[in-house]
Motif scaffolding. Structure first.
Motif: not given
Length: 350
Positions: A35-41, A147-149
């Motif tokens: 979830e942190l990687t998703g946030y940072c992404y 997270v979609r482009l």
């Protein structure tokens, strides 16, 4: 002897406690990694920068854990650190973009391939790196949409603070006072930042790609037809699967083409080397994707990486063909093979 024994016992107890703390922190950090990687992404628009940001977050967490007094939850504390890391990275002013952000579409007949540096581009990301598993279908759908482009590209037009506020409030469903505490500001400031972020995104409407995981029957049929047409290199049949204003882009080049005529002409002229390609399915950014392998240029058997294709689908047609060409970066990240051996049909001369 008694003092020595007591000292030894105390030392052993302290060491054991430290091991327990380290193990507990390590387990907690692992639990929040996705979830942190998703946030940072979402904040950074780069899968590799997001991984680096999470790693930096964990290093800072380890160094500062002795001072963590539990005044917030461990999760909130980690998000605060991750936000600060992202803010530091964004202070350089880099803004990830898509080719459509660089002017009008070109036409195939006069198209120019202008390559831009890697830091220019919004990057794809494997679903498993940024989407935590959840049993709630609505929560899963929201996570994929976020997270979609198109959505992540839109976020890049927001100032860093507004970006963080919008993600925390509308994607992760944090309360305004929780976000205020994380950002060390007021609830009023958070609400104001959210309103400005919404206004900015509202002024840049983006076509929403349909959910594609799991695929419904219509989407599955569309993708099956796409694979069949592309591998047969039947460009006439392929264009019937495209929306009339579909877009083809190929980072790291800023070229983008729009519409059936130019996309078909590109495949039959500059892109003719893709004839005979094979596609291997994967997922990226909550969207269907394929590893594209072209025939070897020397004519020897087998296929080698050429592009990571990420497809956007709306109303039963393909609206976006995003071909990310830096396969040395993308194929290992997505677990795609380094090459494909000759197919059985090729071995038989079929």
């Amino acid at each position: 002897m008694t003092d020595t024994a007591n000292l030894a016992t105390a030392t052993a107890t302290a060491a054991h406690a430290r091991v327990d703390v380290d193990a507990g922190l390590d387990a907690a950090l692992g639990r929040y990694r996705v979830e942190l990687t998703g946030y940072c992404y979402r904040m950074l628009g780069s899968s590799f920068d997001a991984e680096d940001a999470v790693q930096d977050t964990y290093v800072r967490a380890w160094r500062g854990y002795a001072k963590f007094e539990g005044r917030s939850s461990l999760r909130s504390w980690l998000y605060r650190i991750a936000t600060n890391v992202c803010m530091d990275l964004l202070s350089a002013g880099n803004k990830r973009a898509r080719p459509v952000d660089f002017g009008a579409p070109q036409h195939q007949a006069c198209a120019v391939l202008n390559e831009r540096p890697e830091v220019t581009w919004l990057e794809p990301v494997p679903d498993g790196r940024v989407l935590p598993q959840t049993a709630d279908p609505a929560e899963a759908a929201l996570a994929k949409e976020s997270v979609r482009l198109a959505f992540v590209a839109a976020l890049q037009h927001l100032p860093p603070k507004q970006r963080a506020v919008l993600i925390l409030r509308e994607v992760l469903a944090w309360k305004a006072d929780e976000v205020a505490a994380l950002l060390e500001t007021t609830t009023a400031s958070v609400n104001s930042a959210l309103q400005r972020a919404r206004a900015t995104l509202g002024a840049r409407p983006a076509r929403e790609a349909e959910p594609a995981d799991p695929l419904d029957a219509e989407q599955a049929k569309l993708l099956e037809q796409y694979v069949s047409a592309f591998e047969a290199y039947d460009i006439s049949r392929l264009t019937t699967l495209l929306h009339e204003d579909a877009v083809l882009s190929m980072p790291p080049f800023d070229l983008w083409l729009q519409g059936h005529a130019d996309i078909a002409a590109w495949h039959l002229n500059q892109g003719i080397g893709c004839k005979g390609s094979r596609l291997v399915p994967t997922n990226a950014n909550g969207l269907p994707a394929f590893g594209q392998y072209r025939p070897r240029q020397d004519g020897s058997p087998g296929h080698v990486p050429w592009a990571l294709q990420v497809l956007e689908i709306t109303d039963g047609r393909i609206t976006g063909l995003n071909a990310f060409l830096d396969t040395a970066r993308w194929f290992p990240l997505f677990g795609l093979p380094e090459e494909l051996p000759p197919s059985h049909g090729a071995e038989r001369g079929a």
